[in-house]
Design a protein around this motif. Sequence first.
Motif, PDB file in Angstrom:
ATOM      1  N   SER A 183       0.828  -1.230   0.214  1.00  0.00           N
ATOM      2  CA  SER A 183      -0.020   0.133   0.054  1.00  0.00           C
ATOM      3  C   SER A 183       0.869   1.257   0.016  1.00  0.00           C
ATOM      4  O   SER A 183       0.343   2.103  -0.327  1.00  0.00           O
ATOM      5  CB  SER A 183      -0.736  -0.062   1.264  1.00  0.00           C
ATOM      6  OG  SER A 183      -0.198  -0.222   2.344  1.00  0.00           O
ATOM      7  N   SER A 199      -0.255   6.050   1.227  1.00  0.00           N
ATOM      8  CA  SER A 199      -0.739   4.897   0.416  1.00  0.00           C
ATOM      9  C   SER A 199      -1.379   5.316  -0.982  1.00  0.00           C
ATOM     10  O   SER A 199      -1.580   6.661  -1.328  1.00  0.00           O
ATOM     11  CB  SER A 199      -1.970   4.412   1.100  1.00  0.00           C
ATOM     12  OG  SER A 199      -2.858   5.432   1.070  1.00  0.00           O
ATOM     13  N   TRP A 200      -1.402   4.355  -1.829  1.00  0.00           N
ATOM     14  CA  TRP A 200      -2.015   4.608  -3.231  1.00  0.00           C
ATOM     15  C   TRP A 200      -3.380   5.115  -2.769  1.00  0.00           C
ATOM     16  O   TRP A 200      -3.727   6.065  -3.737  1.00  0.00           O
ATOM     17  CB  TRP A 200      -2.002   3.432  -4.123  1.00  0.00           C
ATOM     18  CG  TRP A 200      -0.574   3.012  -4.403  1.00  0.00           C
ATOM     19  CD1 TRP A 200       0.162   2.062  -4.167  1.00  0.00           C
ATOM     20  CD2 TRP A 200       0.198   3.752  -5.534  1.00  0.00           C
ATOM     21  NE1 TRP A 200       1.494   2.048  -4.672  1.00  0.00           N
ATOM     22  CE2 TRP A 200       1.413   2.888  -5.626  1.00  0.00           C
ATOM     23  CE3 TRP A 200      -0.099   4.817  -6.351  1.00  0.00           C
ATOM     24  CZ2 TRP A 200       2.230   3.577  -6.434  1.00  0.00           C
ATOM     25  CZ3 TRP A 200       1.002   5.096  -7.009  1.00  0.00           C
ATOM     26  CH2 TRP A 200       2.042   4.550  -7.320  1.00  0.00           C
ATOM     27  N   LYS A 201      -3.846   5.051  -2.068  1.00  0.00           N
ATOM     28  CA  LYS A 201      -5.482   5.354  -1.962  1.00  0.00           C
ATOM     29  C   LYS A 201      -5.169   7.082  -1.776  1.00  0.00           C
ATOM     30  O   LYS A 201      -6.044   7.669  -2.054  1.00  0.00           O
ATOM     31  CB  LYS A 201      -5.880   4.926  -0.691  1.00  0.00           C
ATOM     32  CG  LYS A 201      -7.437   5.271  -0.418  1.00  0.00           C
ATOM     33  CD  LYS A 201      -8.020   4.777   0.904  1.00  0.00           C
ATOM     34  CE  LYS A 201      -9.431   5.275   1.156  1.00  0.00           C
ATOM     35  NZ  LYS A 201      -9.896   4.588   2.361  1.00  0.00           N
ATOM     36  N   ASP A 202      -4.223   7.360  -1.027  1.00  0.00           N
ATOM     37  CA  ASP A 202      -4.120   8.953  -0.830  1.00  0.00           C
ATOM     38  C   ASP A 202      -3.944   9.511  -2.296  1.00  0.00           C
ATOM     39  O   ASP A 202      -4.383  10.782  -2.550  1.00  0.00           O
ATOM     40  CB  ASP A 202      -2.957   9.248   0.168  1.00  0.00           C
ATOM     41  CG  ASP A 202      -2.993   8.968   1.660  1.00  0.00           C
ATOM     42  OD1 ASP A 202      -4.099   8.684   2.082  1.00  0.00           O
ATOM     43  OD2 ASP A 202      -2.397   8.558   2.324  1.00  0.00           O
ATOM     44  N   LEU A 217      -7.367   9.736  -4.130  1.00  0.00           N
ATOM     45  CA  LEU A 217      -7.963  10.815  -3.625  1.00  0.00           C
ATOM     46  C   LEU A 217      -7.451  12.173  -4.047  1.00  0.00           C
ATOM     47  O   LEU A 217      -8.113  12.943  -4.263  1.00  0.00           O
ATOM     48  CB  LEU A 217      -8.213  10.558  -2.053  1.00  0.00           C
ATOM     49  CG  LEU A 217      -8.827   9.496  -1.597  1.00  0.00           C
ATOM     50  CD1 LEU A 217      -8.804   9.449  -0.111  1.00  0.00           C
ATOM     51  CD2 LEU A 217     -10.455   9.584  -2.034  1.00  0.00           C
ATOM     52  N   LYS A 241      -6.309   3.466  -9.870  1.00  0.00           N
ATOM     53  CA  LYS A 241      -7.109   2.736  -9.229  1.00  0.00           C
ATOM     54  C   LYS A 241      -7.362   1.289  -9.987  1.00  0.00           C
ATOM     55  O   LYS A 241      -7.142   0.273  -9.323  1.00  0.00           O
ATOM     56  CB  LYS A 241      -8.456   3.324  -9.246  1.00  0.00           C
ATOM     57  CG  LYS A 241      -8.822   4.104  -8.201  1.00  0.00           C
ATOM     58  CD  LYS A 241     -10.434   4.313  -7.987  1.00  0.00           C
ATOM     59  CE  LYS A 241     -10.964   5.686  -8.782  1.00  0.00           C
ATOM     60  NZ  LYS A 241     -12.174   5.943  -8.426  1.00  0.00           N
ATOM     61  N   ILE A 271      -7.322  -0.324  -6.388  1.00  0.00           N
ATOM     62  CA  ILE A 271      -7.630   0.400  -5.239  1.00  0.00           C
ATOM     63  C   ILE A 271      -9.201   0.553  -5.141  1.00  0.00           C
ATOM     64  O   ILE A 271      -9.674   1.012  -6.283  1.00  0.00           O
ATOM     65  CB  ILE A 271      -7.108   1.603  -5.456  1.00  0.00           C
ATOM     66  CG1 ILE A 271      -5.541   1.677  -5.529  1.00  0.00           C
ATOM     67  CG2 ILE A 271      -7.512   2.574  -4.155  1.00  0.00           C
ATOM     68  CD1 ILE A 271      -4.777   1.298  -4.462  1.00  0.00           C
ATOM     69  N   ILE A 281     -12.358   2.560  -3.141  1.00  0.00           N
ATOM     70  CA  ILE A 281     -12.482   3.644  -2.203  1.00  0.00           C
ATOM     71  C   ILE A 281     -13.979   3.562  -2.278  1.00  0.00           C
ATOM     72  O   ILE A 281     -14.583   3.777  -3.150  1.00  0.00           O
ATOM     73  CB  ILE A 281     -11.837   5.025  -2.877  1.00  0.00           C
ATOM     74  CG1 ILE A 281     -10.578   4.824  -3.064  1.00  0.00           C
ATOM     75  CG2 ILE A 281     -12.603   6.061  -2.044  1.00  0.00           C
ATOM     76  CD1 ILE A 281      -9.926   6.070  -3.726  1.00  0.00           C
ATOM     77  N   SER A 335     -16.846   5.384  -4.107  1.00  0.00           N
ATOM     78  CA  SER A 335     -16.244   6.112  -5.365  1.00  0.00           C
ATOM     79  C   SER A 335     -16.984   5.453  -6.672  1.00  0.00           C
ATOM     80  O   SER A 335     -16.931   4.215  -6.396  1.00  0.00           O
ATOM     81  CB  SER A 335     -14.739   5.905  -5.331  1.00  0.00           C
ATOM     82  OG  SER A 335     -14.165   6.464  -6.350  1.00  0.00           O
TER      83      SER A 335
END
Length: 178
Positions: free
Chosen positions: A11, A72-75, A78, A93, A98, A100, A103
């Motif tokens: 991540s 993280s890749w999520k950050d 976003l 994504k 990923i 979310i 989303s």
Amino acid sequence: MSDNPHEPVASRPTESELDLELAELTNWQVFATHLPGVTRGDIEQIREDNRIVEQQKFELFGTWLRRSPDASWKDIVLALEKARELTLADTIKRKFNIVIAGSVPHKDHHLSVTEAHDQLQPSSSQGLYLSSEEIVVEDLKKLHRSFTSLARNIRCKVDQLVKSGKISLHDMAAYIEE
């Protein structure tokens, strides 16, 4: 990174991964304002210290990773979405699997199954498959992006070593000539 698309990806991205995956980022400064832990002061300092946009982006990635232990890749996704870099957000994504909560894929960047099917129907003037020349061109473009990223990473690391006094340009030149 693993070759298995179903295997979970670490991540926490690395500077090199960010440099490669965000090579197409058009406005790094707007994107940076949405990264947790990055301040406007950081952005200004990065702009002052680095003249070349690619170096600015690489420095941003390093600053963010040092400041954010939970990066993280999520950050990244976003921040890209908030910066309206929707195509790039969707690409990451998909590539890193990923998800979310809440989303939804962006309608303007995705085709429905029917739309995709209609666009894939060959017409008399359009072939369905890429020619071998087109495949080679695409592969060369990918290779060029990777090489450019590698060269940029090396330049940034050498600059850091020289600035920190760990190596001189004279020593570096002698090493390269060997």
